[in-house]
Structure formats: C-alpha cells, structure tokens
Scaffold this active site. Structure first.
Site, PDB file in Angstrom:
ATOM      1  N   GLY A  62     -10.700   3.068   1.127  1.00  0.00           N
ATOM      2  CA  GLY A  62     -11.615   3.226   2.619  1.00  0.00           C
ATOM      3  C   GLY A  62     -12.628   4.790   1.840  1.00  0.00           C
TER       4      GLY A  62
ATOM      5  N   CYS B  31     -10.548  26.606  21.001  1.00  0.00           N
ATOM      6  CA  CYS B  31     -10.453  28.017  21.331  1.00  0.00           C
ATOM      7  C   CYS B  31      -8.234  27.033  20.575  1.00  0.00           C
ATOM      8  CB  CYS B  31      -9.784  28.133  23.085  1.00  0.00           C
ATOM      9  SG  CYS B  31      -8.782  29.753  22.833  1.00  0.00           S
ATOM     10  N   GLU B  32      -8.619  27.095  19.506  1.00  0.00           N
ATOM     11  CA  GLU B  32      -7.381  27.123  18.731  1.00  0.00           C
ATOM     12  C   GLU B  32      -7.461  27.965  17.320  1.00  0.00           C
ATOM     13  OE1 GLU B  32      -4.045  25.771  17.420  1.00  0.00           O
ATOM     14  OE2 GLU B  32      -4.572  25.351  19.416  1.00  0.00           O
TER      15      GLU B  32
ATOM     16  N   TYR C 131     -12.195   9.531   7.294  1.00  0.00           N
ATOM     17  CA  TYR C 131     -10.959  10.018   8.345  1.00  0.00           C
ATOM     18  C   TYR C 131     -11.729  11.374   8.773  1.00  0.00           C
ATOM     19  CZ  TYR C 131      -9.472   6.806   6.104  1.00  0.00           C
ATOM     20  OH  TYR C 131      -7.921   5.814   5.068  1.00  0.00           O
TER      21      TYR C 131
ATOM     22  N   GLY D  52      -6.589   3.830  -1.279  1.00  0.00           N
ATOM     23  CA  GLY D  52      -5.513   5.273  -1.529  1.00  0.00           C
ATOM     24  C   GLY D  52      -6.410   5.882  -2.723  1.00  0.00           C
TER      25      GLY D  52
ATOM     26  N   HIS E 147       1.001  -1.027  -0.112  1.00  0.00           N
ATOM     27  CA  HIS E 147       0.198  -0.294   0.248  1.00  0.00           C
ATOM     28  C   HIS E 147       1.018   1.246   0.332  1.00  0.00           C
ATOM     29  CE1 HIS E 147      -2.857   2.448   0.568  1.00  0.00           C
ATOM     30  NE2 HIS E 147      -2.771   3.580   1.900  1.00  0.00           N
TER      31      HIS E 147
ATOM     32  N   GLU F  28      -7.845  -2.763  -1.134  1.00  0.00           N
ATOM     33  CA  GLU F  28      -8.664  -1.822   0.444  1.00  0.00           C
ATOM     34  C   GLU F  28      -8.703  -0.125   0.179  1.00  0.00           C
ATOM     35  OE1 GLU F  28      -5.385  -2.877   3.290  1.00  0.00           O
ATOM     36  OE2 GLU F  28      -5.598  -5.424   3.844  1.00  0.00           O
TER      37      GLU F  28
ATOM     38  N   ARG G 288      -8.945  17.302   9.056  1.00  0.00           N
ATOM     39  CA  ARG G 288      -8.409  17.056   7.677  1.00  0.00           C
ATOM     40  C   ARG G 288      -8.327  18.307   7.175  1.00  0.00           C
ATOM     41  NH1 ARG G 288     -10.604  15.701   3.240  1.00  0.00           N
ATOM     42  NH2 ARG G 288      -8.870  14.556   2.261  1.00  0.00           N
TER      43      ARG G 288
END
Length: 491
Positions: A318, A394-395, A432, A275, A240, A316, A358
């Site tokens: 995703g 708070c970031e 994700y 992927g 992968h 595979e 992301r």
C-alpha cells in the site's frame, strides 16, 4: 548486527521456521530514500511552484491532495517486478488511498485489490474492479460476506469465529474455497523495534489481534477441526506483520509462512502481505524489493522440491505504491510567534489532522516545501527560518512537525521563510492520509483530490465536499423532546 541476530534467534523458537534456506548473514541493504535531500528545495518531490498553482486552480483552492501518475506508474512497475518462483499477484492495499481513479489505474496495470472491510469491497466493485480480483481480509466479517464470496471475491478467515461462520454458511457446499490469515507469532512495524509487544504499526505477535494464532493451526487444533468437519478447501495462506516492517524480519516470517502451507495440501498461494519501508525524508530508508525477494524465491523453490507443489506468491503493498506519489498542497493562512527561550515561530495551515493524521498519530515526519503564493519559480526566495508547522484544528495535537517518532513533542524545521498566503506542500502524503484522517473534525469538509498526468496537467478526481454533506444525515427532534416533563424537578 546484534538486532538481526536477536531476530533470527527469536524466530528459531517459533514452530515451523526450520527446513528452508537460512537467511544470509549479510545485512539487508536499502535503496536511498525517494524523499527530498535538501533542506530548502525549489520544488517538492513532484510539484514545482507552477504545477502546484495549477493544482490549486483545478481544485478551486486549498487544501488538496495531489497525486503523480508518473510516480504511481513507477512504483507499480517495481512491485510487479517482485522476485518470484512460480507466479506473482500484486494486490494494492486500497485502505492506503482508496480513490476510484487510483484503483482503476492500478487495475489497468494488472494489480489486484486487497480490501480490509466489506465497505471497501463495495467501493472497489463500484470502481469497476472485477470481484475475482478482490481479496477480503477483515477485522469485522460483514454480515453479507457470502454475497461477496458468491460473486467471486476471495475471503481470508482472520479468526476462528470467522472461519466457523464461513463454514456454517457453506455447510451444504463441501469443498468451498477460502484462505486463512495466520498470526505468525512475531510482528514488525515502522515505529517499533519490538517483535512481540504492542505497536500501532505492528500487526503480528502475541500483542496483536490480527489473524489466527499460529499454534491454533496445529494438528488437532480448532482450525483443522473446522476445516475437516465442514469439508472446506483451504487454498491460500496469508500473513502480514506490520507497516514499515524490518526487511530481515519480513524475510524470516516469509519462510516461516511456508510451513503453514504444509499443513493444507490444497494451498496453492501464499500471501506475504506488504508493509515495505518507504523513506519519506533524508535519513529514512526504503526497502529494496529485489533484495528481500530473492531469498524468498529460493525458499519457494525448496518448498516445491520437498512438497511437490509450486506455490504462487502474493504481496499486498500500500505505502510502497502510493506514499511518495502523493502530496498535500495547503496555504499558510497565519503566522504567529512566541518569545523567550522556549518560543517558536508557528506556521498555521489551512490543512491539518483533518487531512493528514500520521504526524499526530505516529510522530511521522513528512518532507515540507514552502513555495511562493504566485506559483512562479522566479519568486522563490533564499531566506530561511526555523518554524513549527501546525494544522487548522482547535486541537493542540494538530501538529505537522513533531519530533521524529514523538507525536507529543514539537519539532522545528528549517524552511524557506514564509509569508501568509504562501503555498506549503507536504510530500509523502499519498498513503494513509486521504484514506485515514480525523475527517470532519471542527466541521472541515473533505479536501479534493487531483491527479497530475505525465505532462504535468492536473485532473480533478474528487470534488471538495460541500459543508451540508457533513450534517445532512442529522435529524432534529424538536423542542418537545427537550422540554422538562410536567411535575419533574429541573436540575
């Protein structure tokens, strides 16, 4: 074409890339993005104002994750139709979105599971997935791996030490079967054009720790030595190279991977990972599975003619299965403005990096749609404005609209003019996001998840987390621990 040529030249220097059908000189084409193709659509990828409102009522507020059963079904069928010569197993990379309802739906379609940790194995088993349908490839081999293997879970050794531990445990059972994950020497990730340098989405090449370095499989190397010493049966090879990988590189590595299968006559399956690119916004591309799979199928046939073995293909996916089937539904809870040449209008959501990481992590761009708070299509306005969308943490890095590929840079988006209380939908959030976020930062609980059926009816598949569950495992130690010991000098 220069990039494609460079890739072919690079791979020609890696042992084992010769002897199979060469890649066509024609560039890989891709199908149009499934994302939104309008700056201000009247609905999101699969949510109208009415269905978005129904999801909010089902989840008893925002934020929430919504998934489209129809889109899950479509992507599953596309993956199950992946070209193959002698049989295909599709494994869902459950790390992308591990909700039990989604695992169960894919299982009902005949899709198996790719797990990335022992905990994911247990989660899949708890969802009713048969152990024989679970494959484990992990950076951390769990201490109880043998319990899974004895139940029928398939395990791929991802390092020499993992292989050694497996072999030592089963030293009294010669012929015990396993797979080997190989680092083929190159990688490709959606946020990097390099095939060898580090990238957050690149999991192959010398800058990646994933898999056993391909040269260690050579005759006389540690892999062959361990396999021979303990009498193991290697029945699967796994490679992968990254998330959002370049289709040309993926094809080349697929063919190179067949050379690893030559090294073990007992191998009957080659797993080429996933992927595959998914275009989330206009201008991004989605991989055409039929096109990238056709030449690989021919390479499998050539292998069969040369080696007398018909290898089964495993993939595979995703992101490909769930990315565009999911959305975050949030509320615009505040709107602020700064002035001057560098000023911006900011929309503040009741969601953020606690729900979708992301953009902050990769500089990823998601389709965004503003819908009326009423949930009524008739209330959709036509006025637009350029805004920066931010999360509730708070970031300063809690940014939902970065410049593409630049998580540190603000990016304005032209959206329908929003007022406080309006609904904001971030599409392309099926993969994700719920499974990979800055969960519990600022003590925000997990958001609920909703599955929208084929008739548009929402079904709750995860409840909103109660606040006390965040800190229920904390243990107070009492004031006696905090007290300054007698005779000590307090600072």
């Amino acid at each position: 074409m220069k990039f494609q040529t460079a890739v072919v030249l690079l791979l020609s220097t890696v042992p084992g890339t010769h002897g199979f059908a060469s890649l066509s000189s024609s560039p890989i084409t891709t199908r149009p993005s499934a994302a939104l193709h309008m700056a201000n659509p009247t609905q999101s990828v699969f949510l109208t104002p009415e269905t978005a409102k129904a999801c909010i009522e089902c989840a008893e507020g925002t934020p929430l994750y919504a998934y489209s059963l129809e889109k899950l079904d479509t992507s599953a069928n596309e993956c199950l139709a992946f070209p193959n010569a002698f049989g295909l197993t599709v494994r869902y990379a459950m790390k992308s979105c591990p909700n039990a309802a989604i695992l169960q739906f894919f299982s009902s379609k005949g899709i198996h599971i790719d797990a990335s940790s022992g905990y994911e194995v247990r989660r899949a088993l708890a969802a009713g997935i048969p152990p024989q349908h679970i494959s484990l490839s992990t950076q951390e081999l769990p201490a109880d791996f043998a319990e899974f293997v004895d139940q029928g879970v398939l395990l791929n050794a991802c390092s020499v030490s993992q292989l050694e531990r497996f072999a030592q445990h089963y030293q009294d059972k010669p012929g015990t079967k396993l797979g080997i994950r190989v680092n083929p020497g190159v990688g490709s990730g959606g946020f990097s054009k390099s095939t060898t340098s580090f990238s957050k989405t690149n999991v192959g090449g010398p800058s990646s720790s994933f898999g056993i370095w391909h040269e260690l499989l050579n005759e006389g190397g540690p892999v062959q030595e361990i396999v021979d010493k303990y009498g193991l049966t290697v029945e699967r090879i796994h490679t992968h190279i990254g998330s959002g990988s370049d289709p040309v590189i993926w094809q080349q590595v697929a063919k190179q991977s067949l050379s690893f299968c030559k090294m073990f006559k007992s191998v009957h399956s080659l797993n080429l990972g996933g992927g595959y690119k998914v275009g989330r916004v206009e201008g991004e591309i989605s991989t055409d599975l039929q096109e990238i799979g056709a030449p690989v199928t021919e390479a499998f046939r050539e292998f069969a003619q040369e080696e007398g073995r018909e290898l089964k293909l495993e993939i595979e996916p995703g992101t490909y299965l769930v990315a565009m089937a999911g959305a975050i539904v949030s509320t615009v809870q505040d709107k602020v403005e700064t002035t001057g040449e560098d000023g911006h209008i900011f929309l503040k959501l009741d969601a953020g990096m606690t729900d979708v990481l992301r953009p902050s992590l990769y500089g990823a761009v998601h389709p965004i749609t503003v819908l009326p708070a009423s949930g009524n299509s008739a209330d959709i306005g036509s006025e637009t404005e350029d805004v920066v969308v931010v999360g509730h943490c708070c970031e300063s890095g809690d940014l939902m609209t970065p410049k593409p590929g630049e998580p540190e840079a603000l990016g304005e988006r032209m959206l329908r003019k929003a007022t406080i209380g309006d609904i904001l939908v971030m599409d392309g959030s099926g993969a994700y996001c719920a499974g990979m976020s800055a969960k519990h930062y600022n003590s925000f609980p997990e958001a609920p998840e909703v599955l929208v059926d084929r008739e548009g009816k929402p079904h709750l598949i995860r409840k909103r987390q109660p606040l006390n569950e965040i800190f229920k495992n904390e243990i107070t130690v009492g004031n006696a621990v905090f007290a300054v010991p007698v005779g000590a000098n307090p600072l």
